[in-house]
Design a protein around this motif. Structure first.
Motif, PDB file in Angstrom:
ATOM      1  N   ALA A 240      25.015  28.699  34.453  1.00  0.00           N
ATOM      2  CA  ALA A 240      26.211  28.794  35.294  1.00  0.00           C
ATOM      3  C   ALA A 240      27.472  28.305  34.595  1.00  0.00           C
ATOM      4  O   ALA A 240      28.568  28.454  35.132  1.00  0.00           O
ATOM      5  CB  ALA A 240      26.000  27.997  36.581  1.00  0.00           C
TER       6      ALA A 240
ATOM      7  N   GLU B 103      19.459  34.869  42.479  1.00  0.00           N
ATOM      8  CA  GLU B 103      20.221  35.424  41.366  1.00  0.00           C
ATOM      9  C   GLU B 103      20.174  36.938  41.269  1.00  0.00           C
ATOM     10  O   GLU B 103      21.084  37.556  40.715  1.00  0.00           O
ATOM     11  CB  GLU B 103      19.721  34.824  40.046  1.00  0.00           C
TER      12      GLU B 103
ATOM     13  N   GLU C 113      26.592  36.664  44.637  1.00  0.00           N
ATOM     14  CA  GLU C 113      26.644  35.226  44.892  1.00  0.00           C
ATOM     15  C   GLU C 113      25.818  34.418  43.903  1.00  0.00           C
ATOM     16  O   GLU C 113      25.709  33.189  44.015  1.00  0.00           O
ATOM     17  CB  GLU C 113      26.166  34.927  46.319  1.00  0.00           C
TER      18      GLU C 113
ATOM     19  N   ARG D  45      24.542  32.465  40.480  1.00  0.00           N
ATOM     20  CA  ARG D  45      25.242  31.431  39.709  1.00  0.00           C
ATOM     21  C   ARG D  45      25.306  31.721  38.214  1.00  0.00           C
ATOM     22  O   ARG D  45      26.064  31.073  37.496  1.00  0.00           O
ATOM     23  CB  ARG D  45      24.562  30.074  39.949  1.00  0.00           C
TER      24      ARG D  45
ATOM     25  N   CYS E 144      26.544  32.975  34.928  1.00  0.00           N
ATOM     26  CA  CYS E 144      27.918  33.372  34.641  1.00  0.00           C
ATOM     27  C   CYS E 144      27.989  34.741  33.964  1.00  0.00           C
ATOM     28  O   CYS E 144      27.022  35.229  33.380  1.00  0.00           O
ATOM     29  CB  CYS E 144      28.610  32.315  33.786  1.00  0.00           C
TER      30      CYS E 144
ATOM     31  N   ARG F 186      18.621  24.524  38.579  1.00  0.00           N
ATOM     32  CA  ARG F 186      19.216  25.871  38.606  1.00  0.00           C
ATOM     33  C   ARG F 186      18.839  26.589  37.316  1.00  0.00           C
ATOM     34  O   ARG F 186      18.303  25.968  36.399  1.00  0.00           O
ATOM     35  CB  ARG F 186      20.725  25.817  38.811  1.00  0.00           C
TER      36      ARG F 186
END
Length: 315
Positions: A41, A74, A102, A104, A106, A135
């Motif tokens: 992220a 994801e 939505e 995370r 990047c 995460r």
């Protein structure tokens, strides 16, 4: 300063998670090869990872998860992708799926694509680190881009020891070959990269053939560059015997002074030995001859890696 190589312990997992939370880089073992982990992220952390590896930024990264819930936050899972995941996760399979808005992970990690490569690794240390971090982690092979992939902690230290913060030592990788990457077009499975899970095994589970990707739209998954996994030495493939001055990587009975991926002709053993033996011969020879490898089972992935390792740009 050279990164410390540390055993897998609760305190080293906690230390690694702390380093990652601060935007640092940590090498972790997986069942396939050692991965260079960064916070998926955090664009700055991902940029550091690209820089440490010397990896082209148009080459997307795999997001590693430790649960169904994390994966589904994801990416979207079409029915056939869900069947694959339920059958082969945790394990050496990566699925290329529609990225959720939505999610995370990047944009830099996805190389700007609308899809996301996702894997749930089967190694206990990798799962423990992702779980502790909380995460997804991106974790391409922990080596300089294009070089031979690392299957031991010391391989990571040789390539990246001065560029990263910590190396978690989980011993030699059991599979020793990067994950199989599967995508989906018009609802059908497409092989984007052969790897540690044989295509025949996937086809048998799905009850349908997995076709090879034939698109011309550039790189859409990790590990698709023509030149990759390359030692310093030049490779000569499908060689019956070595020429003067060549190292020899055999498949079958061992010739004194050379190495054999598997003296018994076991492709699973050969896959596990491939990168380590290439590294070993690369320290001793400027040219390496390699025996023919069958294209069945994991032989498909072994031949893929050897062809990319042998590739040299014209001129």
């Amino acid at each position: 300063m050279t990164a410390s190589i540390v055993p897998i312990l609760p305190e080293t997992i906690a230390l690694a998670a702390e380093i990652l939370s601060e935007g640092g880089l940590v090498a972790m073992p997986t069942e396939t090869v050692y991965g260079l982990a960064a916070d998926a992220a955090n664009p700055e952390a991902v940029a550091r990872l690209y820089e440490a590896k010397g990896r082209p930024r148009f080459n997307p990264l795999i997001a590693h998860v430790s649960s169904w819930e994390m994966a589904q936050r994801e990416a979207g899972f079409p029915p056939l992708a869900r069947t694959c995941a339920e059958a082969f996760w945790p394990g050496p399979m990566t699925l290329v799926l529609p990225a959720r808005a939505e999610g995370r992970v990047c944009d830099l990690a996805r190389a700007g694509l609308e899809t996301l490569a996702v894997r749930w690794p089967g190694h206990r240390a990798a799962a423990a680190l992702i779980e502790a971090f909380g995460r997804p982690l991106v974790a391409p092979s922990a080596n300089r881009s294009g070089h031979v992939s690392p299957t031991r902690a010391e391989h990571v230290a040789e390539d990246l020891g001065e560029r990263i913060s910590l190396i978690l030592d989980g011993g030699p990788c059991v599979v020793g070959m990067e994950s199989t990457i599967l995508g989906f077009q018009d609802g059908e499975p497409v092989l984007l990269r052969p790897g540690g899970l044989a295509t025949e095994t996937i086809s048998a589970k799905l009850g349908r053939s997995v076709r090879a990707y034939a698109g011309q739209s550039g790189i859409n998954a990790p590990g698709q560059m023509k030149s990759h996994y390359a030692p310093r030495a030049r490779l000569r493939l499908n060689a019956a015997a070595p020429e003067d001055g060549e190292g020899f990587l055999a498949f079958g009975p061992l010739v004194p002074g050379d190495l054999s991926l598997s003296t018994s002709g076991d492709l699973v053993e050969a896959a596990a030995n491939l990168f380590g033996m290439l590294r070993s011969l690369d320290t001793r020879f400027e040219r390496i001859a390699v025996s023919p490898i069958p294209f069945t089972g994991l032989g498909e992935a072994i031949n893929d890696r050897l062809e990319r390792a042998a590739y040299r740009e014209a001129g």
